[in-house]
Motif scaffolding. Structure first.
Motif, PDB file in Angstrom:
ATOM      1  N   ALA A  64      32.700  44.048  44.017  1.00 42.10           N
ATOM      2  CA  ALA A  64      33.649  45.122  43.703  1.00 42.10           C
ATOM      3  C   ALA A  64      33.183  46.449  44.283  1.00 42.10           C
ATOM      4  N   ASP A  65      31.889  46.716  44.251  1.00 39.71           N
ATOM      5  CA  ASP A  65      31.366  47.962  44.820  1.00 39.71           C
ATOM      6  C   ASP A  65      31.509  47.994  46.340  1.00 39.71           C
ATOM      7  N   ARG A  66      31.382  46.823  46.987  1.00 45.75           N
ATOM      8  CA  ARG A  66      31.446  46.798  48.451  1.00 45.75           C
ATOM      9  C   ARG A  66      32.872  46.914  48.995  1.00 45.75           C
TER      10      ARG A  66
ATOM     11  N   ALA B  31      36.586  31.250  34.529  1.00 45.57           N
ATOM     12  CA  ALA B  31      36.815  32.416  35.389  1.00 45.57           C
ATOM     13  C   ALA B  31      36.006  33.591  34.864  1.00 45.57           C
ATOM     14  N   ILE B  32      35.173  34.179  35.738  1.00 45.91           N
ATOM     15  CA  ILE B  32      34.408  35.379  35.405  1.00 45.91           C
ATOM     16  C   ILE B  32      35.032  36.539  36.171  1.00 45.91           C
ATOM     17  N   ASN B  33      35.626  37.456  35.449  1.00 48.21           N
ATOM     18  CA  ASN B  33      36.398  38.530  36.070  1.00 48.21           C
ATOM     19  C   ASN B  33      35.625  39.847  36.018  1.00 48.21           C
ATOM     20  N   THR B  34      35.677  40.594  37.148  1.00 46.59           N
ATOM     21  CA  THR B  34      35.054  41.925  37.231  1.00 46.59           C
ATOM     22  C   THR B  34      36.089  42.897  37.780  1.00 46.59           C
ATOM     23  N   PRO B  35      36.418  43.957  37.039  1.00 50.05           N
ATOM     24  CA  PRO B  35      37.441  44.905  37.551  1.00 50.05           C
ATOM     25  C   PRO B  35      36.902  45.726  38.718  1.00 50.05           C
TER      26      PRO B  35
END
Length: 466
Positions: free
Chosen positions: A60-62, A134-138
């Motif tokens: 997400a950061d990239r 499912a592992i979710n990251t905003p």
């Protein structure tokens, strides 16, 4: 028909305890292993979910630009592959990047948007397949507004443990089981060796060999105590066997002597070797010898009957003071000896005890007879009977002015068939009188002991309950 009783089938201590405790140990290890596997599964799942979350946060950061838009760098696929290898995440993991409208921006491996919705729910938060998670990251912009989402789909099996970890657990379990078996085997072998030596020594004792030496030294206190006790028992059995042989020889000799004497005297009378007054004297001597023989046989029968428990001892309430006075009077009448005196020191008031008058009479008479045998016929014979109450017991002390008991004999006079050297020379008997009297006293709840003895006389003490 020959019917033989079959002995039960036995196994060695080494194999029995080794197998028994090995089975228990294996069951214990299996239970521990199952618990460890479940604990490791939960721990591993939590750890890998956090690892997948870290990977999702890095992605997400990239893909977030400074302008707050989602921009997938061209080398993202290589970066993800490197991270999957670094974090030891299953290569079959599916990583999906979507914007805030649910549009597919990137996927690894590459899938279509239709395939994405086949894998994820309509709101892109959970996996449609129950075997996946499912592992979710905003994906947030600089204003902390969500502009997209990184979803990582992993199979639940890969989240728990890998085949390598399972193999390690099973190898560890096998090593623990083998180590436990080896420990139990060595321990059982160490314990079975001294027990085998004791069993072999027991067989030697059964064969009549009492000179056994167990050269066994072990650190285990209980085993060492067993070995020491067995050696002491073997020595005790040896001494008892020697004592039995000597006692049997002594009893045989004492019984044979009067029989031989009676036989010789009667043959002399029958063959007219003696006649007249001398013949009558021989007959009187034979009668005295037969009386001694009768008393010895009676003592032996009474002792055997009492030790076998076939003698009844009554528990009547009686006045011990009156009983002693009567016993002393009757005994003095039956012994017509000049200068024989019995001094009675009895209390004025009645003294009651629970006992058997006949057995108490036997004890008192035996003590008086022993005192008479130890007396010096060249001087007046004096007896003293003293009675008093103390500590809930009635005490009767019978004293004489005989030659006394030697110090080396005092600790043995109540042993069966024991007779001191002085008594062997002067008096015939089996050495059962004091033993039988002490057993009678104890059967009535009391005791008989030697209070004191010296060359001036002896004092025996009879205790009876009040």
């Amino acid at each position: 028909m020959d019917q033989r009783v079959k002995s039960p089938r036995t196994v060695s201590l080494l194999s029995y305890w080794t197998v028994r405790y090995f089975i228990i140990l294996c069951l214990g290890f299996v239970v521990i292993a199952i618990a460890a596997i479940y604990w490791a599964r939960d721990t591993t799942m939590d750890s890998r979910i956090r690892t997948a979350g870290l990977l999702g946060q890095e992605v997400a950061d990239r893909v977030t630009t400074s302008s707050g838009q989602i921009n997938v760098p061209p080398n993202l696929d290589a970066i993800i592959q490197n991270r999957l290898r670094f974090f030891n995440i299953d290569e079959g993991t599916c990583l999906i990047i979507t914007d805030n409208t649910g549009k597919l921006m990137f996927s690894r491996p590459a899938i279509t948007e239709k395939q994405m919705y086949n894998k994820l729910s309509d709101d892109l938060t959970t996996a449609r397949d129950a075997n996946f998670m499912a592992i979710n990251t905003p994906i947030d912009n600089s204003s902390n507004k969500q502009i997209g989402q990184v979803s990582i789909l992993q199979s639940k099996k890969s989240l728990t443990y890998s085949p390598n970890e399972l193999m390690f657990i099973f190898i560890l379990l096998a090593v623990l089981i083998l180590s436990g078996w080896l420990t139990l085997y060595l321990l059982s072998r160490k314990l079975s060796r001294p027990l085998g030596g004791v069993a072999e020594a027991a067989q030697q004792i059964c064969a009549g060999n009492y000179d056994v030496k167990l050269n066994i030294h072990t650190r285990e206190k209980e085993i060492q105590e067993l070995v020491s006790s067995f050696e002491e028992m073997a020595q005790r059995l040896k001494h008892l066997e020697e004592w039995r042989a000597l006692s049997l020889a002594g009893v045989t000799h004492e019984l044979k002597t009067p029989v031989t004497s009676i036989k010789g005297l009667m043959m002399a009378v029958r063959d007219d070797v003696v006649s007249g007054e001398e013949a009558r004297e021989f007959v009187d001597i034979a009668l005295k010898e037969s009386g001694r023989l009768e008393r010895m046989v009676s003592d032996l029968l009474d002792y055997n009957a009492l030790t076998a428990g076939s003698v009844e001892v009554r528990r009547d309430r009686l006045d011990l003071r009156l009983l002693i006075r009567e016993v002393a009077y009757q005994w003095q009448l039956t012994h017509e000896i000049n200068e024989l005196n019995i001094e009675l020191n009895l209390p004025e008031e009645p003294m009651y005890t629970m006992g058997d008058s006949l057995r108490i009479q036997q004890i008192i008479v035996n003590l008086l007879n022993n005192g008479l045998q130890a007396s010096d016929q060249s001087q007046p014979i004096h007896f003293s009977i003293t009675m008093y109450a103390e500590d809930g017991m009635l005490h009767v002390e019978v004293s004489d002015n005989g030659s006394g008991v030697t110090p080396e004999d005092q600790s043995h006079i109540f042993e069966r068939f024991y007779r001191g050297e002085k008594k062997k020379r002067n008096v015939r008997g089996l050495g059962l009188g004091l033993t039988y009297s002490q057993l009678l006293a104890r059967a009535q709840g009391g005791d008989l002991s030697l209070r004191r003895s010296s060359p001036a006389g002896s004092t025996f003490a009879l205790q009876l309950p009040r």
